[in-house]
Write a protein that holds these residues in place. Sequence first.
Motif, mmCIF file in Angstrom:
data_model
loop_
_atom_site.group_PDB
_atom_site.id
_atom_site.type_symbol
_atom_site.label_atom_id
_atom_site.label_comp_id
_atom_site.label_asym_id
_atom_site.label_seq_id
_atom_site.Cartn_x
_atom_site.Cartn_y
_atom_site.Cartn_z
ATOM 1 N N CYS A 70 0.805 -1.110 -0.090
ATOM 2 C CA CYS A 70 0.015 0.040 -0.113
ATOM 3 C C CYS A 70 0.834 1.201 -0.070
ATOM 4 C CB CYS A 70 -0.972 -0.070 1.266
ATOM 5 S SG CYS A 70 -2.360 -0.848 0.915
ATOM 6 N N GLY A 71 1.929 1.295 0.711
ATOM 7 C CA GLY A 71 2.944 2.283 0.904
ATOM 8 C C GLY A 71 3.700 2.538 -0.562
ATOM 9 N N VAL A 72 3.724 1.425 -1.175
ATOM 10 C CA VAL A 72 4.490 1.613 -2.567
ATOM 11 C C VAL A 72 3.388 2.159 -3.444
ATOM 12 C CG1 VAL A 72 5.326 0.163 -4.445
ATOM 13 C CG2 VAL A 72 5.916 -0.327 -2.182
ATOM 14 N N GLY A 73 2.120 1.542 -3.395
ATOM 15 C CA GLY A 73 1.314 2.395 -4.361
ATOM 16 C C GLY A 73 0.986 3.780 -4.080
ATOM 17 N N PHE A 74 0.902 4.245 -2.849
ATOM 18 C CA PHE A 74 0.794 5.552 -2.573
ATOM 19 C C PHE A 74 1.974 6.424 -3.093
ATOM 20 C CE2 PHE A 74 0.798 9.391 0.099
ATOM 21 C CZ PHE A 74 -0.514 9.775 0.179
ATOM 22 N N ALA A 75 3.142 5.615 -2.887
ATOM 23 C CA ALA A 75 4.170 6.505 -3.581
ATOM 24 C C ALA A 75 4.369 6.853 -5.304
ATOM 25 C CB ALA A 75 5.525 5.890 -3.248
ATOM 26 N N GLY A 76 3.598 5.670 -5.741
ATOM 27 C CA GLY A 76 3.420 5.715 -7.180
ATOM 28 C C GLY A 76 2.519 6.969 -7.427
ATOM 29 N N VAL A 77 1.361 7.106 -6.679
ATOM 30 C CA VAL A 77 0.610 8.038 -6.770
ATOM 31 C C VAL A 77 1.253 9.376 -6.635
ATOM 32 C CG1 VAL A 77 -1.719 9.249 -6.093
ATOM 33 C CG2 VAL A 77 -1.500 6.721 -6.212
ATOM 34 N N ALA A 78 2.013 9.528 -5.523
ATOM 35 C CA ALA A 78 2.921 10.691 -5.286
ATOM 36 C C ALA A 78 3.707 11.175 -6.528
ATOM 37 C CB ALA A 78 3.779 10.624 -3.978
ATOM 38 N N VAL A 79 4.410 10.063 -7.134
ATOM 39 C CA VAL A 79 5.348 10.249 -8.219
ATOM 40 C C VAL A 79 4.310 10.826 -9.426
ATOM 41 C CG1 VAL A 79 6.532 9.146 -9.898
ATOM 42 C CG2 VAL A 79 7.046 8.560 -7.659
ATOM 43 N N GLY A 80 3.302 10.236 -9.501
ATOM 44 C CA GLY A 80 2.263 10.699 -10.847
ATOM 45 C C GLY A 80 2.026 12.235 -10.859
ATOM 46 N N LEU A 81 1.732 12.613 -9.341
ATOM 47 C CA LEU A 81 0.905 13.919 -9.303
ATOM 48 C C LEU A 81 2.060 14.970 -8.850
ATOM 49 C CD1 LEU A 81 -2.484 13.008 -8.029
ATOM 50 C CD2 LEU A 81 -1.796 13.224 -10.236
ATOM 51 N N ALA A 82 3.404 14.584 -8.498
ATOM 52 C CA ALA A 82 4.184 15.655 -8.110
ATOM 53 C C ALA A 82 4.544 16.828 -8.908
ATOM 54 C CB ALA A 82 5.780 14.686 -7.786
ATOM 55 N N PRO A 83 4.617 16.593 -10.075
ATOM 56 C CA PRO A 83 4.721 17.806 -11.030
ATOM 57 C C PRO A 83 3.770 18.719 -10.976
ATOM 58 C CG PRO A 83 5.538 15.714 -12.506
ATOM 59 C CD PRO A 83 4.770 15.265 -11.164
ATOM 60 N N SER A 84 2.261 18.364 -10.892
ATOM 61 C CA SER A 84 1.289 19.279 -10.730
ATOM 62 C C SER A 84 1.242 19.866 -9.189
ATOM 63 C CB SER A 84 -0.031 18.483 -11.071
ATOM 64 O OG SER A 84 -1.120 19.435 -10.537
#
Length: 278
Positions: A118-132
Motif C-alpha cells: 500500500c505504501g508503494v502504491g501511494f508512493a506511485g500516486v505521489a510520483v504521478g502527481l508530483a509535477p502538478s
Amino acid sequence: MLAGIGLFGLLDANSKLLSAEYGVWQVQLVRFATILSGVALLRAVRPGWGGPLSTRFPRLQAARAVVMLGSATFFFLAFSRLPLAEGYLVFFTSPFIVLVFSALFLREPPPAAAWVWCGVGFAGVAVGLAPSLLSGGTGAPLMGYVFALCGTLCYSAVFVLNRSLRHEGGIARVLVWPALLGLAVMLPLGLADWRAPSAFALGQMVVNGFIVAAATVCLAEAFRHAAASRLAPFGYSGLVWSLAFDLGIWGHAPGGAMLAGAAVVIFACVMSERAARR
C-alpha cells in the motif's frame, strides 16, 4: 472489486460533466429515484428479486446508508472543483484508512506485506502527481481537497461495513436502504435547487443511478469473498480510470511522471494481492 472501482470512475467522470450546469442535490435526487424505481420494477416483474428487504443488522445497514450518502455527496462536490487526477490523489489514501479500520473494528489485522505494498502504491500516486503539486496544481480551491478527504473517509467506512455485513446477502438490501435515505434527504433539497434539464442531461442523471447501483453491488459482493485488507489496495486501479477519462473527455494528456506513477500503482496492486493470498 476491479469492476466496482471502474464503475465508480465512470460515475465520477459523468458527475463532473453534470456539475458544470446542475447542482449536487438535483443530480443526487434523480440518482436515488432511479435506483428505487429500478428495484421496484424488477421486483414487480420478478417477485422477490434481490432477496428480502428485512435485516438482522438495522444499525449497520443504517450506518452504511449514511456513509454511502456522504461519499456520494462529498465526491460530487470535490470533482466539481478538482480535475479527476487531483481528486484521486486524496482518494488514494483510502487503502491506508481501510487497513486501519479493518484492524480496529473488524479484528482483521493485515499482513505486513499489505502495508508495504500500500505504501508503494501511494508512493506511485505521489510520483504521478508530483509535477502538478510542485507547480501549485491547477489553482483548485482548498475546499475541493477537503470534500475529497471527507468522501474518502466515508468511502473507507463503506468498505468496513460491507465486510461486517458479508453474511447478510441479497442485492435488494444493499440498494434499497441507502437509496431510501438518499431520496428522503435529497427530495426537499433537490426540488428547491431544481433546474429543468435537457433530455440528454436527464439521461446522464438516470445513467448515474444505474452505474452507482451496479458499482455498489460489485463492492458488496467483493467483500463477501475477501477481507478488507486484501481488497483495499485494488482501489489504486482507479488511477488508470482517472487518467483515461481526463484524456478522453477533457483532453488532459498524462505526462511521463503520471505514466510512471500509474505503472508503480498497478504493480503494487498485483503484489499486494499476491501477498494477501499467500
